[in-house]
Design a protein around this motif. Sequence first.
Motif, PDB file in Angstrom:
ATOM      1  N   PHE A 111       0.850  -0.796  -0.004  1.00  0.00           N
ATOM      2  CA  PHE A 111      -0.046   0.103  -0.159  1.00  0.00           C
ATOM      3  C   PHE A 111       0.953   1.420   0.001  1.00  0.00           C
ATOM      4  O   PHE A 111       0.629   2.206  -0.615  1.00  0.00           O
ATOM      5  N   VAL A 112       1.929   1.012   1.030  1.00  0.00           N
ATOM      6  CA  VAL A 112       3.091   2.595   0.886  1.00  0.00           C
ATOM      7  C   VAL A 112       3.822   2.057   0.316  1.00  0.00           C
ATOM      8  O   VAL A 112       4.991   1.049   0.477  1.00  0.00           O
ATOM      9  N   LEU A 113       3.859   3.064  -0.932  1.00  0.00           N
ATOM     10  CA  LEU A 113       5.091   2.835  -1.344  1.00  0.00           C
ATOM     11  C   LEU A 113       6.745   3.341  -1.304  1.00  0.00           C
ATOM     12  O   LEU A 113       7.996   3.355  -1.730  1.00  0.00           O
ATOM     13  N   GLN A 114       5.821   4.658  -0.713  1.00  0.00           N
ATOM     14  CA  GLN A 114       7.476   5.310   0.002  1.00  0.00           C
ATOM     15  C   GLN A 114       7.552   6.102   1.137  1.00  0.00           C
ATOM     16  O   GLN A 114       6.050   7.116   0.902  1.00  0.00           O
ATOM     17  N   ILE A 115       8.233   6.540   2.131  1.00  0.00           N
ATOM     18  CA  ILE A 115       7.991   7.534   2.751  1.00  0.00           C
ATOM     19  C   ILE A 115       9.273   8.086   3.125  1.00  0.00           C
ATOM     20  O   ILE A 115      10.259   8.035   3.545  1.00  0.00           O
ATOM     21  N   THR A 116       9.272  10.208   2.985  1.00  0.00           N
ATOM     22  CA  THR A 116      10.495  10.583   2.755  1.00  0.00           C
ATOM     23  C   THR A 116      10.454  11.595   3.820  1.00  0.00           C
ATOM     24  O   THR A 116       9.403  12.724   4.417  1.00  0.00           O
ATOM     25  N   ASP A 117      11.412  11.744   4.793  1.00  0.00           N
ATOM     26  CA  ASP A 117      11.779  12.619   6.349  1.00  0.00           C
ATOM     27  C   ASP A 117      12.267  13.282   5.606  1.00  0.00           C
ATOM     28  O   ASP A 117      13.159  13.611   4.381  1.00  0.00           O
ATOM     29  N   VAL A 118      11.402  14.772   5.639  1.00  0.00           N
ATOM     30  CA  VAL A 118      11.493  15.786   5.068  1.00  0.00           C
ATOM     31  C   VAL A 118      11.724  17.568   6.393  1.00  0.00           C
ATOM     32  O   VAL A 118      11.747  17.766   5.752  1.00  0.00           O
ATOM     33  N   THR A 119      12.111  16.884   7.482  1.00  0.00           N
ATOM     34  CA  THR A 119      12.572  17.477   8.155  1.00  0.00           C
ATOM     35  C   THR A 119      13.646  18.614   7.778  1.00  0.00           C
ATOM     36  O   THR A 119      12.956  19.502   7.567  1.00  0.00           O
ATOM     37  N   ALA A 120      14.703  17.872   7.323  1.00  0.00           N
ATOM     38  CA  ALA A 120      15.754  18.429   6.680  1.00  0.00           C
ATOM     39  C   ALA A 120      15.703  20.192   5.658  1.00  0.00           C
ATOM     40  O   ALA A 120      16.028  21.136   5.703  1.00  0.00           O
ATOM     41  N   GLN A 121      14.989  19.461   4.817  1.00  0.00           N
ATOM     42  CA  GLN A 121      13.918  20.744   3.920  1.00  0.00           C
ATOM     43  C   GLN A 121      13.531  21.464   4.944  1.00  0.00           C
ATOM     44  O   GLN A 121      13.451  22.579   3.426  1.00  0.00           O
ATOM     45  N   PHE A 122      12.616  21.208   5.563  1.00  0.00           N
ATOM     46  CA  PHE A 122      11.693  22.541   5.878  1.00  0.00           C
ATOM     47  C   PHE A 122      12.298  22.969   7.685  1.00  0.00           C
ATOM     48  O   PHE A 122      12.321  24.011   7.679  1.00  0.00           O
ATOM     49  N   ARG A 123      13.038  22.096   7.920  1.00  0.00           N
ATOM     50  CA  ARG A 123      14.800  23.499   8.667  1.00  0.00           C
ATOM     51  C   ARG A 123      15.394  24.208   8.117  1.00  0.00           C
ATOM     52  O   ARG A 123      15.381  25.274   8.372  1.00  0.00           O
ATOM     53  N   GLN A 124      15.662  23.286   6.311  1.00  0.00           N
ATOM     54  CA  GLN A 124      16.482  25.081   5.872  1.00  0.00           C
ATOM     55  C   GLN A 124      15.687  25.669   5.629  1.00  0.00           C
ATOM     56  O   GLN A 124      15.923  27.385   4.819  1.00  0.00           O
ATOM     57  N   ALA A 125      13.726  25.276   4.942  1.00  0.00           N
ATOM     58  CA  ALA A 125      13.272  26.284   4.566  1.00  0.00           C
ATOM     59  C   ALA A 125      12.681  27.714   5.709  1.00  0.00           C
ATOM     60  O   ALA A 125      12.312  28.901   5.444  1.00  0.00           O
ATOM     61  N   VAL A 126      12.973  27.272   7.086  1.00  0.00           N
ATOM     62  CA  VAL A 126      12.917  28.631   8.467  1.00  0.00           C
ATOM     63  C   VAL A 126      14.070  28.931   8.346  1.00  0.00           C
ATOM     64  O   VAL A 126      13.702  30.643   8.476  1.00  0.00           O
ATOM     65  N   GLN A 127      15.341  28.437   8.122  1.00  0.00           N
ATOM     66  CA  GLN A 127      16.301  28.930   8.079  1.00  0.00           C
ATOM     67  C   GLN A 127      16.474  29.548   6.808  1.00  0.00           C
ATOM     68  O   GLN A 127      17.111  31.353   7.524  1.00  0.00           O
ATOM     69  N   SER A 128      16.158  30.072   6.134  1.00  0.00           N
ATOM     70  CA  SER A 128      16.367  31.064   4.077  1.00  0.00           C
ATOM     71  C   SER A 128      14.859  31.999   4.920  1.00  0.00           C
ATOM     72  O   SER A 128      15.589  33.514   4.651  1.00  0.00           O
ATOM     73  N   LEU A 129      13.886  31.605   5.543  1.00  0.00           N
ATOM     74  CA  LEU A 129      12.922  32.854   6.136  1.00  0.00           C
ATOM     75  C   LEU A 129      13.376  33.313   7.022  1.00  0.00           C
ATOM     76  O   LEU A 129      13.094  34.581   6.706  1.00  0.00           O
ATOM     77  N   GLU A 130      14.437  32.733   8.213  1.00  0.00           N
ATOM     78  CA  GLU A 130      14.400  34.264   8.481  1.00  0.00           C
ATOM     79  C   GLU A 130      15.167  35.135   8.322  1.00  0.00           C
ATOM     80  O   GLU A 130      15.928  36.046   8.803  1.00  0.00           O
ATOM     81  N   ARG A 131      16.730  34.761   7.407  1.00  0.00           N
ATOM     82  CA  ARG A 131      16.855  35.939   6.555  1.00  0.00           C
ATOM     83  C   ARG A 131      16.457  36.636   5.394  1.00  0.00           C
ATOM     84  O   ARG A 131      17.495  37.156   4.653  1.00  0.00           O
ATOM     85  N   GLY A 132      15.508  36.125   5.551  1.00  0.00           N
ATOM     86  CA  GLY A 132      14.737  37.250   4.381  1.00  0.00           C
ATOM     87  C   GLY A 132      14.389  36.623   3.041  1.00  0.00           C
ATOM     88  O   GLY A 132      13.488  37.319   1.855  1.00  0.00           O
TER      89      GLY A 132
END
Length: 143
Positions: free
Chosen positions: A70-91
């Motif tokens: 049923f489940v073909l893939q599960i991907t941990d996207v924690t690092a991408q979200f942390r990177q996005a937050v850091q980018s937003l904090e820098r504007g």
Amino acid sequence: LLSKAVLSHGSGSGKVNCRELPVVVQWDPERDFDLEAPKKQVFTHGVRAVRSIQIGLRKSSVEVLLDPAFVLQITDVTAQFRQAVQSLERGDLEAAREALFSAGEERPLEVSDELREILRMDVSPEDTEDDADEGEAGRTDTK
């Protein structure tokens, strides 16, 4: 799984005891990046007339997720979200978008008419505002 879903709000069937159901769907406002948003909103603002689906799974529905057919893939996207937050904090809005959407924009998923009806996907926010006024947040437009 979604064909067995019950809407948590705005279904017109009164209050639902979500804790007893295996699949519960809730429609939430879509969020978009906003560098000027209050801190509580975590660099986002709601997008009117666009909804995101939130799916709650319990009991037997969770067992389905353990089936590798049923489940073909599960991907941990924690690092991408942390990177996005850091980018937003820098504007840096573009770097934040790239962190989360490097594979491109989301694309619509084809959904059967039967499932569209079960999930109330074709109900516009304006048609459900009366439900929201009565304590039901049943806005169901999709992206």
